[in-house]
Design a protein around this motif. Structure first.
Motif, PDB file in Angstrom:
ATOM      1  N   GLU A  24      -2.348   1.445   4.061  1.00  0.00           N
ATOM      2  CA  GLU A  24      -2.922   1.799   5.335  1.00  0.00           C
ATOM      3  C   GLU A  24      -2.125   1.098   6.490  1.00  0.00           C
ATOM      4  O   GLU A  24      -2.598   0.445   7.289  1.00  0.00           O
ATOM      5  CB  GLU A  24      -4.261   1.506   5.441  1.00  0.00           C
ATOM      6  N   HIS A  25      -0.745   1.219   6.517  1.00  0.00           N
ATOM      7  CA  HIS A  25       0.101   0.377   7.369  1.00  0.00           C
ATOM      8  C   HIS A  25       0.019  -1.074   7.430  1.00  0.00           C
ATOM      9  O   HIS A  25       0.340  -1.640   8.388  1.00  0.00           O
ATOM     10  CB  HIS A  25       0.019   1.101   8.858  1.00  0.00           C
ATOM     11  N   LYS A  26      -0.618  -1.731   6.534  1.00  0.00           N
ATOM     12  CA  LYS A  26      -0.807  -3.009   6.424  1.00  0.00           C
ATOM     13  C   LYS A  26       0.298  -3.933   5.446  1.00  0.00           C
ATOM     14  O   LYS A  26       0.769  -3.192   4.623  1.00  0.00           O
ATOM     15  CB  LYS A  26      -2.187  -3.643   5.893  1.00  0.00           C
ATOM     16  N   GLY A  27       0.574  -4.956   5.746  1.00  0.00           N
ATOM     17  CA  GLY A  27       1.575  -5.690   4.893  1.00  0.00           C
ATOM     18  C   GLY A  27       2.959  -5.390   5.346  1.00  0.00           C
ATOM     19  O   GLY A  27       3.477  -4.407   5.966  1.00  0.00           O
ATOM     20  N   ALA A  28       3.962  -5.879   4.753  1.00  0.00           N
ATOM     21  CA  ALA A  28       5.307  -5.865   4.751  1.00  0.00           C
ATOM     22  C   ALA A  28       5.938  -4.793   3.917  1.00  0.00           C
ATOM     23  O   ALA A  28       5.927  -5.014   2.615  1.00  0.00           O
ATOM     24  CB  ALA A  28       5.981  -7.248   4.516  1.00  0.00           C
ATOM     25  N   ARG A  86      10.090   9.364   0.035  1.00  0.00           N
ATOM     26  CA  ARG A  86       8.623   9.772  -0.300  1.00  0.00           C
ATOM     27  C   ARG A  86       7.784   8.589  -0.897  1.00  0.00           C
ATOM     28  O   ARG A  86       6.789   8.168  -0.534  1.00  0.00           O
ATOM     29  CB  ARG A  86       8.526  10.974  -1.273  1.00  0.00           C
ATOM     30  N   TYR A  87       8.495   7.614  -1.582  1.00  0.00           N
ATOM     31  CA  TYR A  87       7.853   6.612  -2.298  1.00  0.00           C
ATOM     32  C   TYR A  87       7.348   5.634  -1.218  1.00  0.00           C
ATOM     33  O   TYR A  87       6.169   4.916  -1.283  1.00  0.00           O
ATOM     34  CB  TYR A  87       8.684   5.798  -3.438  1.00  0.00           C
ATOM     35  N   LEU A  88       8.500   5.340   0.101  1.00  0.00           N
ATOM     36  CA  LEU A  88       8.078   4.294   0.872  1.00  0.00           C
ATOM     37  C   LEU A  88       6.919   4.987   1.818  1.00  0.00           C
ATOM     38  O   LEU A  88       5.797   4.090   2.282  1.00  0.00           O
ATOM     39  CB  LEU A  88       9.086   4.098   1.741  1.00  0.00           C
ATOM     40  N   TRP A  89       6.665   6.305   1.957  1.00  0.00           N
ATOM     41  CA  TRP A  89       5.749   6.865   2.878  1.00  0.00           C
ATOM     42  C   TRP A  89       4.322   6.792   1.981  1.00  0.00           C
ATOM     43  O   TRP A  89       3.546   6.425   2.789  1.00  0.00           O
ATOM     44  CB  TRP A  89       6.055   8.519   3.038  1.00  0.00           C
ATOM     45  N   GLU A  90       4.342   6.971   0.779  1.00  0.00           N
ATOM     46  CA  GLU A  90       3.377   6.831  -0.062  1.00  0.00           C
ATOM     47  C   GLU A  90       2.514   5.432   0.067  1.00  0.00           C
ATOM     48  O   GLU A  90       1.550   5.117   0.039  1.00  0.00           O
ATOM     49  CB  GLU A  90       3.378   7.394  -1.507  1.00  0.00           C
ATOM     50  N   LEU A  91       3.772   4.449  -0.164  1.00  0.00           N
ATOM     51  CA  LEU A  91       3.337   3.247  -0.473  1.00  0.00           C
ATOM     52  C   LEU A  91       2.671   2.555   1.111  1.00  0.00           C
ATOM     53  O   LEU A  91       1.718   2.098   1.273  1.00  0.00           O
ATOM     54  CB  LEU A  91       4.380   2.378  -0.628  1.00  0.00           C
ATOM     55  N   ARG A  92       3.093   3.081   2.141  1.00  0.00           N
ATOM     56  CA  ARG A  92       2.666   2.834   3.319  1.00  0.00           C
ATOM     57  C   ARG A  92       1.345   3.501   3.734  1.00  0.00           C
ATOM     58  O   ARG A  92       0.598   2.842   4.201  1.00  0.00           O
ATOM     59  CB  ARG A  92       3.783   3.329   4.518  1.00  0.00           C
TER      60      ARG A  92
END
Length: 107
Positions: free
Chosen positions: A30-34, A20-26
């Motif tokens: 907005e799907h930018k960055g590593a 959930r944390y990784l999904w919120e971070l993504r």
């Protein structure tokens, strides 16, 4: 009575919290960055049973679990409508009184 799967349940919740944390971070970026990919679920958690108590008092054995670690039958109660429109519809539905009674045929 203690749950023999308590350690696995703790790891199950930790895994889904990480996802959930990784999904919120993504989503925030907005799907930018590593952003690291989600790790695969550990193999020993694949067959984790629900474990909730059934009406008969035995633990539930279903292994298809939702994020919270429970099956579709033991996931918890509905929290009810949140919007004003949903609350008003709930009030209207409560006044209906259920299924109408069948009329007896006249002789």
């Amino acid at each position: 009575m203690t749950d023999p799967y308590s350690d696995k349940r703790r790891r199950w919740r930790a895994y889904w919290d990480l996802r959930r944390y990784l999904w919120e971070l993504r989503y925030e970026r907005e799907h930018k960055g590593a952003i690291p990919d989600c790790p695969a679920m550990p193999v020993d958690l694949w067959d984790l049973p629900c474990g909730a108590r059934t009406r008969a008092g035995t633990p539930c054995k279903i292994t298809t679990l939702y994020f919270g670690g429970r099956c579709k039958w033991h996931g918890g109660l509905s929290t009810g409508p949140k919007s004003e429109a949903g609350k008003e519809q709930s009030r209207i539905n409560g006044r209906k009184g259920g299924r109408p009674k069948r009329q007896k045929p006249e002789p």
